[in-house]
Design a protein around this motif. Structure first.
Motif, mmCIF file in Angstrom:
data_model
loop_
_atom_site.group_PDB
_atom_site.id
_atom_site.type_symbol
_atom_site.label_atom_id
_atom_site.label_comp_id
_atom_site.label_asym_id
_atom_site.label_seq_id
_atom_site.Cartn_x
_atom_site.Cartn_y
_atom_site.Cartn_z
ATOM 1 N N GLU A 53 -3.847 15.869 -0.681
ATOM 2 C CA GLU A 53 -3.590 15.350 -2.023
ATOM 3 C C GLU A 53 -3.363 16.492 -3.017
ATOM 4 N N LEU A 54 -4.210 17.531 -2.916
ATOM 5 C CA LEU A 54 -4.071 18.673 -3.822
ATOM 6 C C LEU A 54 -2.763 19.426 -3.563
ATOM 7 N N THR A 55 -2.361 19.512 -2.312
ATOM 8 C CA THR A 55 -1.092 20.165 -1.980
ATOM 9 C C THR A 55 0.063 19.419 -2.627
ATOM 10 N N LYS A 56 -0.015 18.087 -2.604
ATOM 11 C CA LYS A 56 1.033 17.278 -3.236
ATOM 12 C C LYS A 56 1.044 17.504 -4.750
ATOM 13 N N VAL A 57 -0.149 17.521 -5.359
ATOM 14 C CA VAL A 57 -0.238 17.747 -6.806
ATOM 15 C C VAL A 57 0.345 19.120 -7.156
ATOM 16 N N VAL A 58 -0.024 20.139 -6.368
ATOM 17 C CA VAL A 58 0.488 21.487 -6.630
ATOM 18 C C VAL A 58 2.008 21.508 -6.481
ATOM 19 N N ALA A 59 2.521 20.843 -5.452
ATOM 20 C CA ALA A 59 3.983 20.792 -5.255
ATOM 21 C C ALA A 59 4.663 20.107 -6.430
ATOM 22 N N ASP A 60 4.076 19.003 -6.902
ATOM 23 C CA ASP A 60 4.646 18.304 -8.063
ATOM 24 C C ASP A 60 4.632 19.194 -9.305
ATOM 25 N N LEU A 61 3.487 19.854 -9.536
ATOM 26 C CA LEU A 61 3.379 20.729 -10.710
ATOM 27 C C LEU A 61 4.334 21.915 -10.605
ATOM 28 N N THR A 62 4.446 22.464 -9.416
ATOM 29 C CA THR A 62 5.357 23.586 -9.218
ATOM 30 C C THR A 62 6.793 23.155 -9.483
#
Length: 169
Positions: free
Chosen positions: A78-87
Motif C-alpha cells: 500500500e505504501l509503495t502505491k502511495v509513494v508511486a502516486d505521490l512521485t
C-alpha cells in the motif's frame, strides 16, 4: 524408545515375578533395573511433553510471525502505491513548473535569467527572495530604513546587501 522401554520393563517384571529367579541378590538387581528403567521412561516422557509444548509454542509463534509478515507485506504494498502516486504527482508538477519557467524565462532578459540561475545554484536553490516588512526572506536580515527608501526610489532590479539574492519588492 518408550515402547522398547515398556517391553523391557514388562520382560524384567515377568522374570522377577515368575519365580524363576530365587537368588535374593539377583532379585534385588532385577528390581533395581526395573526401577531404573521406569525412571528413565518417566524422564523420556517428561522430555517428550516439554518438546510437544515447545513445538506448540513454536507453532504459535510461527503463526503470529507469519500473520505479522503478511500484514507488513500488505502495508508495504500500500505504501509503495502511495509513494508511486505521490512521485507521479510530483513529476507532473515539476513538468508544469518547468514549462511555466521556460515560458517566463523567454520574456525576461537573458542576462537576468543567467544571474538568477547562478544565484540559485550558489544559494541552495533560492536565487530570488521576497522583501517583506523590510526583511529579506532569503537570509532573514532586516534591511536599514535608508536602504529600503533608496531601493523604492530607484526601482528596477535590487539585490540584498547581505545575501546578494535578487529582491522581489
Amino acid at each position: 524408545e518408550s515402547g522398547l522401554l515398556d517391553q523391557k520393563i514388562a520382560r524384567e517384571e515377568q522374570r522377577m515375578f515368575s519365580g524363576g529367579v530365587s537368588n535374593p541378590k539377583e532379585l534385588a538387581a532385577l528390581q533395581a533395573e526395573v526401577e531404573s528403567l521406569k525412571r528413565k521412561k518417566t524422564t523420556l516422557e517428561d522430555e517428550l511433553l516439554e518438546a510437544m509444548l515447545g513445538r506448540e509454542q513454536a507453532a504459535s509463534t510461527m503463526d503470529g510471525l507469519t500473520k505479522e509478515r503478511d500484514e507488513t507485506a500488505t502495508e508495504a504494498a500500500e505504501l509503495t502505491k502511495v509513494v508511486a502516486d505521490l512521485t507521479g504527482d510530483i513529476g507532473a508538477d515539476m513538468e508544469k513548473h518547468a514549462t511555466a519557467r521556460t515560458e517566463i524565462a523567454g520574456v525576461i532578459p537573458a542576462d537576468l535569467v543567467k544571474l538568477y540561475d547562478h544565484l540559485r545554484a550558489a544559494k541552495g536553490g533560492v536565487g530570488a527572495a521576497a522583501l517583506e516588512g523590510g526583511t529579506c526572506l532569503g537570509c532573514h536580515t532586516k534591511l536599514p530604513q535608508r536602504e529600503l527608501e533608496r531601493m523604492r526610489a530607484e526601482g528596477g532590479l535590487q539585490r540584498c546587501d547581505n545575501c546578494r539574492r535578487i529582491l522581489v519588492i
